[in-house]
Design an enzyme around this catalytic site. Structure first.
Site, short mmCIF file in Angstrom:
data_model
loop_
_atom_site.label_atom_id
_atom_site.label_comp_id
_atom_site.label_asym_id
_atom_site.label_seq_id
_atom_site.Cartn_x
_atom_site.Cartn_y
_atom_site.Cartn_z
N TYR A 87 0.44 -14.88 16.12
CA TYR A 87 1.36 -15.95 15.74
C TYR A 87 2.55 -16.00 16.71
O TYR A 87 3.07 -14.95 17.10
CB TYR A 87 1.90 -15.72 14.33
N LYS A 93 -7.81 -22.90 17.21
CA LYS A 93 -7.25 -21.71 17.85
C LYS A 93 -8.04 -21.42 19.13
O LYS A 93 -9.18 -21.86 19.27
CB LYS A 93 -7.32 -20.49 16.93
N HIS A 98 1.54 -21.42 12.26
CA HIS A 98 0.10 -21.14 12.29
C HIS A 98 -0.20 -20.27 13.51
O HIS A 98 0.53 -20.29 14.51
CB HIS A 98 -0.70 -22.44 12.38
#
Length: 306
Positions: A241, A281, A249
């Site tokens: 993070y 991601k 997020h």
């Protein structure tokens, strides 16, 4: 400044003190995982309470950085004498008695508040009835009588304290530590280094190359300013993070490789790329060099062709 107490039980580190828990997250960017139930919300599992359990990498980092110490929680307690048990039972009995007396006082105060409130309501109704009668009598007298009826501005009656009676409020202080136990003595069972904790037999992490690699990668990412959490749900070792997970997020899913030259199957690369893209991601491959104690990084993102 006192160091954070990591209480070790079955080779797992826990944080029980509320002030230590705050310092771990706010000052040292270590999140951990709360696993305790809340007294008033015992059935829910979204927000939990103490203790805070730490990943082995988090505990190792805190101790190696000098922020925390290990405490052998089992040996920190010694068997109390019969007299100590009697004294403790007596103290607990007196505390329970005071709690009962306090609850009875609160019940009496609440009952009195309701009585005062009922009395105030009754008085207000009587005043309103008298005003209604006076108004009706004035209307029956006609306009001529009204010409000779002295008038005056009547301010609305002030509400008495009885009208604004409220339920009693009080604060209860709940201690977060069992500091009243005279048979708890952690001083002689406190360890400030990983090696000392290993010699005492309460800690064994890291014990092999893969565990050293995970500690090295975790430390390197932490030193770069990131927050880290468990990444098993997203097919990796850590979630990375840019700030506190309560506000941000994760940007990366990190997988630890024991060596910068570790081999990967093509299907693993495809899986990491597609899963990372599907969850918004990038997948981070972290190669640990055990000789130089350095980490190399490669990120994977899925992209279309043509």
């Amino acid at each position: 400044m006192a160091k954070i107490a990591l209480r070790v039980s079955n080779h797992q580190a826990f944080v029980w003190n509320i002030q230590d828990l705050e310092a771990v997250r706010a000052k040292h960017r270590i999140c951990g995982l709360l696993i305790g139930t809340l007294p008033h919300l015992a059935q829910q599992n979204v927000f939990l309470g103490v203790p805070l359990t730490l990943m082995p990498e988090e505990a190792v980092l805190l101790v190696e950085k000098g922020f925390a110490v290990f405490i052998d929680e089992l040996k920190a307690y010694y068997a109390p004498t019969p007299q100590e048990l009697v004294n403790w039972a007596s103290i607990r009995g007196e505390e329970a008695k005071r709690d009962v007396e306090r609850r009875e006082e609160l019940k009496e105060d609440a009952a009195m508040s309701w009585k005062l409130s009922d009395a105030a309501i009754q008085k207000r109704k009587e005043r309103e009835a008298k005003r209604a009668v006076a108004k009706a009598a004035a209307a029956e007298g006609g306009e001529d009588d009204a010409l000779f009826t002295p008038t005056r501005n009547i301010a609305p009656p002030l509400e008495s304290n009885e009208d604004s009676a409220e339920s009693p409020t009080f604060a209860v202080t709940i201690p977060t530590e069992s500091s009243d136990l005279s048979w708890y003595s952690p001083d002689s069972h406190t360890y400030e280094t990983i090696s000392a904790a290993k010699e005492a037999g309460i800690w064994s992490y890291p014990s092999n190359l893969h565990e050293r690699a995970k500690c090295g990668v975790f430390r390197d990412l932490w030193e770069k300013g990131y927050y880290l959490g468990g990444g098993m749900r997203f097919g990796g070792d850590y979630l990375v993070y840019p700030g506190d997970p309560l506000r941000y997020h994760s940007h990366f899913v990190a997988s630890v490789l024991d060596s910068p030259t570790s081999s990967l199957l093509p299907v693993e690369i495809v899986a990491h790329g597609r899963l990372g893209t599907g969850t918004k991601k990038s997948h981070l491959l972290c190669g640990w060099n055990d000789d130089t104690r350095e980490v190399s990084y490669h990120s994977i993102e899925w992209s279309g062709f043509g």
